[in-house]
Write an enzyme that holds these catalytic residues in place. Structure first.
Site, PDB file in Angstrom:
ATOM      1  N   ASP A  48      -9.793  -7.888  -3.760  1.00  0.00           N
ATOM      2  CA  ASP A  48     -10.026  -9.328  -3.860  1.00  0.00           C
ATOM      3  C   ASP A  48      -9.563 -10.031  -2.580  1.00  0.00           C
ATOM      4  O   ASP A  48      -8.628  -9.557  -1.920  1.00  0.00           O
ATOM      5  CB  ASP A  48      -9.237  -9.909  -5.045  1.00  0.00           C
ATOM      6  CG  ASP A  48      -9.808  -9.483  -6.389  1.00  0.00           C
ATOM      7  OD1 ASP A  48     -11.014  -9.177  -6.454  1.00  0.00           O
ATOM      8  OD2 ASP A  48      -9.044  -9.446  -7.370  1.00  0.00           O
ATOM      9  N   TYR A  76      -0.503  -0.020  -6.585  1.00  0.00           N
ATOM     10  CA  TYR A  76      -0.379  -1.437  -6.239  1.00  0.00           C
ATOM     11  C   TYR A  76       1.054  -1.901  -6.453  1.00  0.00           C
ATOM     12  O   TYR A  76       1.757  -1.390  -7.321  1.00  0.00           O
ATOM     13  CB  TYR A  76      -1.264  -2.295  -7.142  1.00  0.00           C
ATOM     14  CG  TYR A  76      -2.748  -2.055  -7.018  1.00  0.00           C
ATOM     15  CD1 TYR A  76      -3.528  -2.794  -6.142  1.00  0.00           C
ATOM     16  CD2 TYR A  76      -3.377  -1.081  -7.802  1.00  0.00           C
ATOM     17  CE1 TYR A  76      -4.892  -2.578  -6.038  1.00  0.00           C
ATOM     18  CE2 TYR A  76      -4.743  -0.860  -7.708  1.00  0.00           C
ATOM     19  CZ  TYR A  76      -5.497  -1.609  -6.823  1.00  0.00           C
ATOM     20  OH  TYR A  76      -6.847  -1.379  -6.729  1.00  0.00           O
TER      21      TYR A  76
END
Length: 235
Positions: A48, A76
């Protein structure tokens, strides 16, 4: 390096830039270096715009490996704000609702996180690149249309609670997961399971397969990195 025969490398995508925008810059720099109009290049797994970190790029004949690379395990590190929601489940949109958080404790968070490890059902965010009748879901939402996406099975291997601040109601997590997992959707579902709300405030991809943030190329210095490489221009 031979960008025609194919190279696979990772860049550290900056904040606020689309994955395609980052790829386009790298393609331009490599093409200029080779003195050609356009080198063939693709990326393995979109990040994103508001996320940073490992973006895997493949050039030339290595673009055939993109699908295989997209299936690799990812890691992440994220920060989640409890007690509020946004339309996109991240900071792209303003807070649209707030919820009580007085009942949320560290112990409760630790219990709830365990529910999300393993194979789980997850509905992708409607502000996402998922396609609905050939259209990107985020385009439909931005045009004011309602979007309903189907839940799908995703795999989360590990969730580590790095830090929880009970004053700000922010928690930092490290997540290891499989293909197609949306960390924004995980934040949404975590908030709901805690009888509150939640959205993502920071997201950094630290690993894709064997490619880590430590061996990713700094985006702002890509040209300098390229100038240090030995280039084979044979097709």
């Amino acid at each position: 390096m031979n960008f025609y025969k194919g190279e696979i490398f990772a860049i550290d995508k900056p904040y606020g830039m689309t994955s395609f925008g980052a790829l386009a810059h790298v393609r331009y720099v490599i093409s200029r270096k080779l003195g050609i109009k356009r080198i063939k290049i693709g990326h393995a797994g979109t990040l994103d715009p508001l996320a940073t970190g490992v973006l895997v790029l493949c050039t030339g004949k290595a673009t055939k490996q993109i699908e295989q690379l997209q299936a690799h395990t990812k890691e992440y590190v994220c920060t989640i704000q409890l007690g509020a929601t946004t339309a996109s489940y991240d900071c792209e949109h303003p807070v649209n609702a707030t919820y009580p958080t007085e009942h949320i404790t560290l112990e409760r968070i630790e219990q709830v996180l365990k529910l999300f490890v393993g194979e789980i059902q997850q509905t992708p965010p409607t502000y996402s690149a998922c396609k609905v009748a050939g259209e990107r879901a985020y385009n439909l939402r931005r045009a004011g249309e309602e979007v309903a996406l189907q839940a799908k099975t995703v795999r989360i291997d590990e969730i580590e609670l790095i830090h929880f601040d009970s004053n700000t109601m922010q928690l930092q997590l490290r997540i290891v997961c499989g293909k197609g997992t949306y960390i924004r959707a995980l934040a949404r579902d975590l908030g709901r399971t805690l009888d509150s709300g939640a959205y993502l405030t920071q997201l950094r991809r630290t690993r894709v397969g064997a490619l880590t943030i430590e061996n990713s190329i700094n985006f702002d210095h890509f040209k300098e990195w390229l100038n240090e490489q030995e280039i084979d221009e044979g097709h």
